[in-house]
Design an enzyme around this catalytic site. Structure first.
Site, PDB file in Angstrom:
ATOM      1  N   ASP A 233      -9.518   1.486  -2.951  1.00 16.31           N
ATOM      2  CA  ASP A 233      -8.449   2.215  -3.637  1.00 16.31           C
ATOM      3  C   ASP A 233      -7.651   1.303  -4.559  1.00 16.31           C
ATOM      4  O   ASP A 233      -7.746   0.072  -4.488  1.00 16.31           O
ATOM      5  CB  ASP A 233      -7.489   2.827  -2.605  1.00 16.31           C
ATOM      6  CG  ASP A 233      -8.159   3.871  -1.735  1.00 16.31           C
ATOM      7  OD1 ASP A 233      -9.145   4.474  -2.188  1.00 16.31           O
ATOM      8  OD2 ASP A 233      -7.689   4.077  -0.596  1.00 16.31           O
TER       9      ASP A 233
ATOM     10  N   TYR B 157     -12.640  -5.024   7.339  1.00 13.71           N
ATOM     11  CA  TYR B 157     -11.390  -4.998   6.577  1.00 13.71           C
ATOM     12  C   TYR B 157     -10.302  -5.708   7.371  1.00 13.71           C
ATOM     13  O   TYR B 157     -10.321  -5.711   8.608  1.00 13.71           O
ATOM     14  CB  TYR B 157     -10.929  -3.565   6.323  1.00 13.71           C
ATOM     15  CG  TYR B 157     -11.665  -2.825   5.235  1.00 13.71           C
ATOM     16  CD1 TYR B 157     -11.173  -2.813   3.927  1.00 13.71           C
ATOM     17  CD2 TYR B 157     -12.827  -2.122   5.504  1.00 13.71           C
ATOM     18  CE1 TYR B 157     -11.836  -2.115   2.926  1.00 13.71           C
ATOM     19  CE2 TYR B 157     -13.502  -1.422   4.514  1.00 13.71           C
ATOM     20  CZ  TYR B 157     -12.988  -1.427   3.222  1.00 13.71           C
ATOM     21  OH  TYR B 157     -13.654  -0.734   2.236  1.00 13.71           O
TER      22      TYR B 157
END
Length: 243
Positions: free
Chosen positions: A51, A109
């Site tokens: 994003d 992540y």
């Protein structure tokens, strides 16, 4: 020939990795550089869409090209043309069966939370949390995510697009060093905004806005309409992709 490329980037100045209409994406910048080098349009295939504002230490993409170039020189050329917030770490020739997205085994992540005084040097690189967090309760809640579960309540992917929202999380660890909390998550596949919503849920639990029991219920009664906190993208890093 097919080439696998590993790259790092600071996502603050981009509308995410994937090309978008009327917004600058990292994919656009990279493809423009490849066009300059090869004098032809070259499309890249990414391993993971990130994003706007999300960073990467180990994003991977591949591209196909029939023009031979020395890979060390290609890496140097790309880095000399790319802006300073995007950097190519490695380039290698791979078999055509390799696919940056579909060959992935798992992705890791990390999310950073600064719980101390606001730090101007962390602006854009960590979530600056101004309220106290119960890290032990967050760790207890994080254990709920490990394993195979229906994550319908923890992502923004539509059920029409992804009817089966069951995913396997192999690692979900929370550590703290002084004022910095690090959340590390590994999975074979993530749904849209899944990491940020899981982290946001833990932040809500840590500050007392949501209970452990409410998170249990989000698993027991999967629902898209429940209130969800999507954590700030600037604290999120795509760390490693394994093939």
């Amino acid at each position: 020939m097919r080439y696998k490329v590993v790259m790092a980037y600071d996502g603050r100045n981009y509308a995410g990795f994937q090309s978008q209409i009327n917004a600058l994406a990292i994919q656009d910048v990279v493809e423009d550089v490849l066009k300059t080098i090869y004098s032809k349009d070259i499309r890249i295939t990414m391993s993971s869409r990130t994003d706007a504002g999300v960073h990467a230490k180990g994003q991977v993409f591949h591209f196909d090209c029939d023009i031979l170039k020395d890979l060390n020189k290609l890496k140097y050329s790309m880095n000399s043309l790319l802006p300073k917030d995007i950097h190519i770490l490695s380039i290698e020739e791979v078999d055509e069966s390799f696919h940056a997205r579909f060959s992935v085994k798992n992705k890791t992540y990390e999310y950073l939370i600064n719980t101390g005084e606001y730090d101007v040097f962390l602006n854009g690189y960590a979530f600056q949390c101004y309220y106290p967090l119960d890290i032990e309760l967050m760790k207890k809640t994080a254990r709920l995510f490990v394993g195979v579960h229906d994550f319908t309540s923890f992502n923004t992917s539509s059920l029409k697009e992804y009817p089966d929202q069951t995913r396997f999380i192999s690692e979900f660890k929370i550590s703290q060093k002084k004022d910095m909390i690090k959340i590390r998550v590994t999975s074979s596949g993530f749904l849209r905004n899944m990491v940020r919503i899981m982290v946001g849920t833990l932040i809500d639990v840590g500050r007392g806005a949501k209970t452990y029991e409410e998170v249990v219920e989000m698993f027991e009664k999967p629902c898209k309409s429940k209130r969800r906190y999507n954590a700030d993208p600037n604290g999120l890093y795509l760390v490693k992709i394994r093939y």
